[in-house]
Design a protein around this motif. Structure first.
Motif, PDB file in Angstrom:
ATOM      1  N   VAL A  95      25.318  44.981  43.419  1.00  0.00           N
ATOM      2  CA  VAL A  95      26.583  44.298  43.145  1.00  0.00           C
ATOM      3  C   VAL A  95      27.305  44.144  44.473  1.00  0.00           C
ATOM      4  O   VAL A  95      27.553  45.131  45.177  1.00  0.00           O
ATOM      5  N   ASP A 145      30.494  42.603  46.749  1.00  0.00           N
ATOM      6  CA  ASP A 145      31.871  42.104  46.764  1.00  0.00           C
ATOM      7  C   ASP A 145      32.087  41.224  47.991  1.00  0.00           C
ATOM      8  O   ASP A 145      31.616  41.544  49.087  1.00  0.00           O
ATOM      9  N   THR A 187      35.383  37.877  45.148  1.00  0.00           N
ATOM     10  CA  THR A 187      34.337  37.692  44.147  1.00  0.00           C
ATOM     11  C   THR A 187      33.474  38.936  44.039  1.00  0.00           C
ATOM     12  O   THR A 187      33.353  39.726  44.991  1.00  0.00           O
ATOM     13  N   ARG A 188      32.900  39.118  42.900  1.00  0.00           N
ATOM     14  CA  ARG A 188      31.902  40.172  42.678  1.00  0.00           C
ATOM     15  C   ARG A 188      30.661  39.500  42.109  1.00  0.00           C
ATOM     16  O   ARG A 188      30.731  38.808  41.085  1.00  0.00           O
ATOM     17  N   ARG A 225      26.346  39.783  41.273  1.00  0.00           N
ATOM     18  CA  ARG A 225      25.140  40.591  41.089  1.00  0.00           C
ATOM     19  C   ARG A 225      23.964  39.831  41.666  1.00  0.00           C
ATOM     20  O   ARG A 225      23.778  38.643  41.389  1.00  0.00           O
TER      21      ARG A 225
END
Length: 368
Positions: free
Chosen positions: A272, A274, A284-285, A287
């Motif tokens: 994940v 950032d 934003t985050r 995956r």
């Protein structure tokens, strides 16, 4: 079992599109059979065969018009259901300087997969155990999708699905399943949704000779596996051989490039990440796919836990064939053989496990 004429498959693809699905299936691109958008029958890889082996993949043209006489390319349903990069959340700064979370991005069209093999349908069932209850976005994509499987006729040179109990005939996870016959398809219905689709197609009950032909195709494919693997004593075999010298021997070949985990239809490692815009107004985050072959993936408590390639290869193989069983009640391998085909140096998991089995209990002697 039902019979579907060849042009009925074209009708099925177009019907799914008319019902609002993004139809995804096999097509030839960049020298491989990959999953991509389908408009109709003409997009399928007609008259194409594969030659697969360790670090070897080559397409051959036959011109016979057969649509599914190949095993699979590097793609699987994983790329669509568990995407390589997915935006999880966005926070923006409004005019008053307050941070405001934005709504989750909306899903696009639901997917209709055409042409997935039994190993890949089993792989989706494996990933369900990881994501279905915990990941709402995965669950939405998965539950909205339609699956039209295809029973294998010609397995690849690295396939061993029979050993893993995952093929070559579709048994789980399909709404409809096709077997390509000489002049059409044998059609099996797996779900009520599949029956709804079948009822909209020009099908008839399969004749006894057509049923026999479909059964013979599956039986012949099961006898033509490119690889085999003994699995009855998993996971104990790998657990009791944690210190086996074979781990270091294979690590001397391994590039830790993560090709195997990228093409594997069940691997689910991810990071994940950032991010913040240069202006500081947007965060934003995301995956992203990751791999246990990367040293940084084992970073814990301020250090890399698995610093050597040997330890990372052991982690991957042992998780896939042993501790995955403890976690999820099923092996993490479906016998598709992609990790063998797409390994640049041709490392073969069936050979590695066989080598450990042949010298079961051997322990590496480390010089002091």
């Amino acid at each position: 079992m039902w019979y579907l004429a060849r042009d009925g498959l074209d009708r099925l693809i177009r019907l799914l599109a008319e019902q609002g699905y993004e139809v995804v299936g096999p097509t030839v691109r960049d020298g491989a059979i990959v999953l991509d958008h389908l408009d109709g029958l003409d997009d399928l890889p007609a008259g194409v065969r594969e030659e697969q082996g360790p670090a070897t993949y080559e397409l051959q043209r036959t011109g016979d018009g057969r649509l599914f006489d190949w095993a699979h390319g590097p793609d699987s349903g994983k790329r669509y259901l568990f995407t390589p990069r997915e935006l999880l959340s966005t926070i923006s700064r409004n005019g008053s300087g307050t941070m405001q979370p934005e709504a989750d991005p909306e899903d696009g069209k639901p997917f209709a997969f055409v042409g997935l093999r039994s190993c890949d349908l089993h792989a989706i069932a494996v990933q369900d155990r990881v994501f279905l209850e915990l990941d709402p976005a995965y669950r939405r994509r998965r539950e909205r999708a339609v699956f039209v499987g295809v029973n294998c006729a010609i397995p690849g040179g690295t396939c061993f699905c029979v050993s893993m109990g995952t093929g070559p005939r579709c048994t789980v996870g399909f709404d409809l399943a096709l077997t390509e016959l000489a002049d059409g398809f044998a059609l099996e219905v797996g779900t009520p949704r599949g029956e709804e689709l079948r009822a909209l197609l020009a099908t008839r009950e399969a004749a006894p000779a057509e049923v026999a032909e479909a059964d013979a195709i599956a039986a012949t494919a099961a006898e033509r596996m490119g690889r085999a693997l003994e699995v009855p004593d998993m996971p104990d075999l790998l657990y009791r051989n944690r210190l086996h010298p074979r781990w270091r021997e294979v690590a001397d070949l391994c590039l830790a490039c993560a090709n195997c985990t990228s093409v594997c239809p069940t691997c689910f490692c991810h990071d994940v990440v950032d991010g913040v815009s240069l202006s500081g107004d947007l965060a934003t985050r995301t995956r992203e796919w990751a791999s246990c072959f990367s040293a940084e993936y084992s970073w814990a408590a301020g250090e890399v836990v698995r610093g050597s390639r040997a330890s990372r290869y052991r982690q991957w193989l042992t998780h896939k064939f042993a501790s995955w069983i403890d976690q999820f009640g099923v092996s993490g391998c479906v016998g598709c053989g992609r990790c063998i085909t797409w390994c640049p140096v041709g490392i073969d998991v069936t050979e590695e496990i066989a080598a450990i089995r042949a010298t079961d209990g051997e322990v590496e002697v480390v010089a002091r």
